[in-house]
Scaffold this motif. Structure first.
Motif, short mmCIF file in Angstrom:
data_model
loop_
_atom_site.label_atom_id
_atom_site.label_comp_id
_atom_site.label_asym_id
_atom_site.label_seq_id
_atom_site.Cartn_x
_atom_site.Cartn_y
_atom_site.Cartn_z
N PRO A 17 38.09 15.81 -49.48
CA PRO A 17 37.17 16.76 -49.00
C PRO A 17 37.19 17.05 -47.57
N THR A 18 37.06 18.42 -47.41
CA THR A 18 37.44 19.16 -46.11
C THR A 18 35.99 19.46 -45.49
N GLY A 19 35.00 19.37 -46.04
CA GLY A 19 33.70 19.89 -45.52
C GLY A 19 32.64 20.65 -46.52
N ASP B 165 32.02 17.26 -73.62
CA ASP B 165 31.92 15.75 -73.91
C ASP B 165 33.00 15.39 -74.19
N ARG B 166 34.42 16.14 -73.99
CA ARG B 166 35.79 15.65 -74.28
C ARG B 166 36.50 15.28 -72.95
N MET B 167 35.89 15.90 -71.80
CA MET B 167 36.57 15.61 -70.43
C MET B 167 35.52 16.09 -69.34
N HIS B 168 35.93 15.56 -68.25
CA HIS B 168 35.19 15.55 -67.08
C HIS B 168 35.34 16.95 -66.44
N VAL B 169 34.34 17.68 -66.38
CA VAL B 169 34.35 19.01 -65.79
C VAL B 169 33.95 19.17 -64.36
N VAL B 170 34.71 19.76 -63.52
CA VAL B 170 34.49 19.80 -62.29
C VAL B 170 34.37 21.17 -61.57
N PRO B 171 33.06 21.63 -61.32
CA PRO B 171 32.73 23.02 -60.77
C PRO B 171 33.52 22.72 -59.20
N ALA B 172 34.09 23.95 -58.72
CA ALA B 172 34.60 23.52 -57.38
C ALA B 172 33.73 23.24 -56.30
N HIS B 173 32.57 23.51 -56.27
CA HIS B 173 31.54 23.37 -55.01
C HIS B 173 30.26 22.46 -55.34
N ASP B 174 30.65 21.66 -56.36
CA ASP B 174 29.57 20.57 -56.68
C ASP B 174 30.04 19.23 -55.95
N VAL B 175 29.38 18.68 -55.12
CA VAL B 175 29.79 17.74 -54.26
C VAL B 175 30.16 16.55 -55.12
N HIS B 176 29.14 16.17 -56.17
CA HIS B 176 28.83 14.95 -56.96
C HIS B 176 29.88 15.06 -58.20
N ALA B 177 30.45 16.14 -58.54
CA ALA B 177 31.49 16.35 -59.75
C ALA B 177 32.61 15.64 -59.28
N TYR B 178 33.03 15.59 -57.91
CA TYR B 178 34.29 14.90 -57.36
C TYR B 178 34.11 13.24 -57.78
N ASP B 179 32.82 12.83 -57.88
CA ASP B 179 32.74 11.28 -57.80
C ASP B 179 33.80 10.55 -58.48
N PRO B 180 34.07 10.95 -59.80
CA PRO B 180 35.09 9.94 -60.57
C PRO B 180 36.58 10.13 -59.96
N ILE B 181 36.60 10.78 -58.87
CA ILE B 181 38.10 11.19 -58.61
C ILE B 181 38.16 10.25 -56.94
#
Length: 306
Positions: free
Chosen positions: A50-52, A279-295
């Motif tokens: 995360p850079t900001g 439902d087959r994978m984790h989707v990450v919209p680039a600007h959703d902060v919480h979408a990165y939580d599993p990473i």
């Protein structure tokens, strides 16, 4: 008595307001076929850097969002570690981001918070920058490429995005940076992939596959990543800005689609394809902060050699 001009103005306001109301897209059929084969090597891993963040209203991000819901939009890069050489997906904010923001029209400058740049985070853990094959951009907008300025590595970009960069005002920052960097041009030389028309397999093992999405910009992409532990991720760039685009099937309000997307209908097609895979994978919209939580965060990674 209402004049024609007044009636037209009233109708325009009504249409704008209506475009912010909830209106879920039709539910696509879930993907029921097998997932493409992948053989990610042992030792492959991904990390978030995360850079900001910058602020935006949920109502401007997806239909049905509240104007009172102020969201922190992520500017986050993802490091893919691979024995054949590492790759960054997007570059987040760079050291010059204050100047990058100041160069934008005043109505686009929103409150923001700055973190450590990708370059700073990598160097803090004595990362060997010689391992970095380049930065794969999902598209050339400022909040995805600001950090390129600090990284002397190739920029991975397809020809369609190159055409967008040549003409688009929103790619001015990228043009300034790319003029001083090597551009690695890749093509979609592979078969259809999970409903998208063509693909490019970065390592030849199915672990990182880029697909042609388009619509947001001419050559915007989705990046599919498969890990050795069988987890799969879809980094979808700006097909939607927040996870509600996927969970609620809520596209951008029409006014924002017109302003932000070169082909809104194509964005909708790409979003529906991604929704069918959710439902087959984790989707990450680039600007959703919480979408990165599993990473896991790079700052918490155990330094190791591959």
């Amino acid at each position: 008595m209402w004049t024609g001009v007044a009636l037209a103005a009233t109708a325009a306001v009504f249409l704008v307001v209506r475009s912010f109301r909830p209106a879920p897209l039709p539910a696509p059929a879930p993907w029921t076929g097998p997932l493409p084969q992948a053989a990610p090597p042992e030792g492959m891993a991904i990390f978030q850097l995360p850079t900001g963040t910058y602020e935006n209203r949920a109502a401007l991000a997806y239909r049905g969002g509240s104007f009172g819901d102020v969201r922190r939009f992520a500017a986050t890069a993802v490091l893919v570690q691979h024995p054949a050489g590492d790759l960054l997906i997007d570059a987040g904010f760079g050291a010059g981001v204050e100047a990058h923001i100041a160069a934008m029209p005043s109505y686009r400058r929103t409150p923001h918070e700055l973190g450590a740049t990708v370059d700073e985070q990598l160097r803090a853990k004595n990362y060997d920058l010689g391992r970095l094959r380049g930065v794969l951009i999902t598209h050339a907008h400022w909040d995805h490429v600001s950090g390129l300025e600090d990284l002397d590595v190739p920029i991975w970009m397809n020809p369609a995005e190159g055409r967008y960069v040549e003409r688009a005002k929103d790619a001015a920052l990228f043009r300034g940076i790319a003029g001083r960097r090597q551009v690695h041009s890749y093509t979609f030389d592979g078969p259809p992939y999970l409903g998208f028309p063509s693909s490019h397999d970065v390592y030849g093992d199915g672990s990182v596959v880029i697909v042609e999405a388009g619509g947001h910009t001419d050559g915007s992409v989705v990046v599919f990543v498969s890990l050795p532990d069988a987890r799969r991720f879809a980094f979808i760039g700006d097909l939607t800005w927040q996870m509600e685009g996927v969970t609620l099937r809520a596209e951008r309000p029409k006014m924002l689609r017109v302003l932000a997307d070169v082909q809104p209908a194509r964005v909708r097609e790409g979003l529906l394809r991604v929704i069918s895979l959710a439902d087959r994978m984790h989707v990450v919209p680039a600007h959703d902060v919480h979408a990165y939580d599993p990473i896991p965060r790079w700052a918490c990674a155990t330094t190791r050699s591959l």
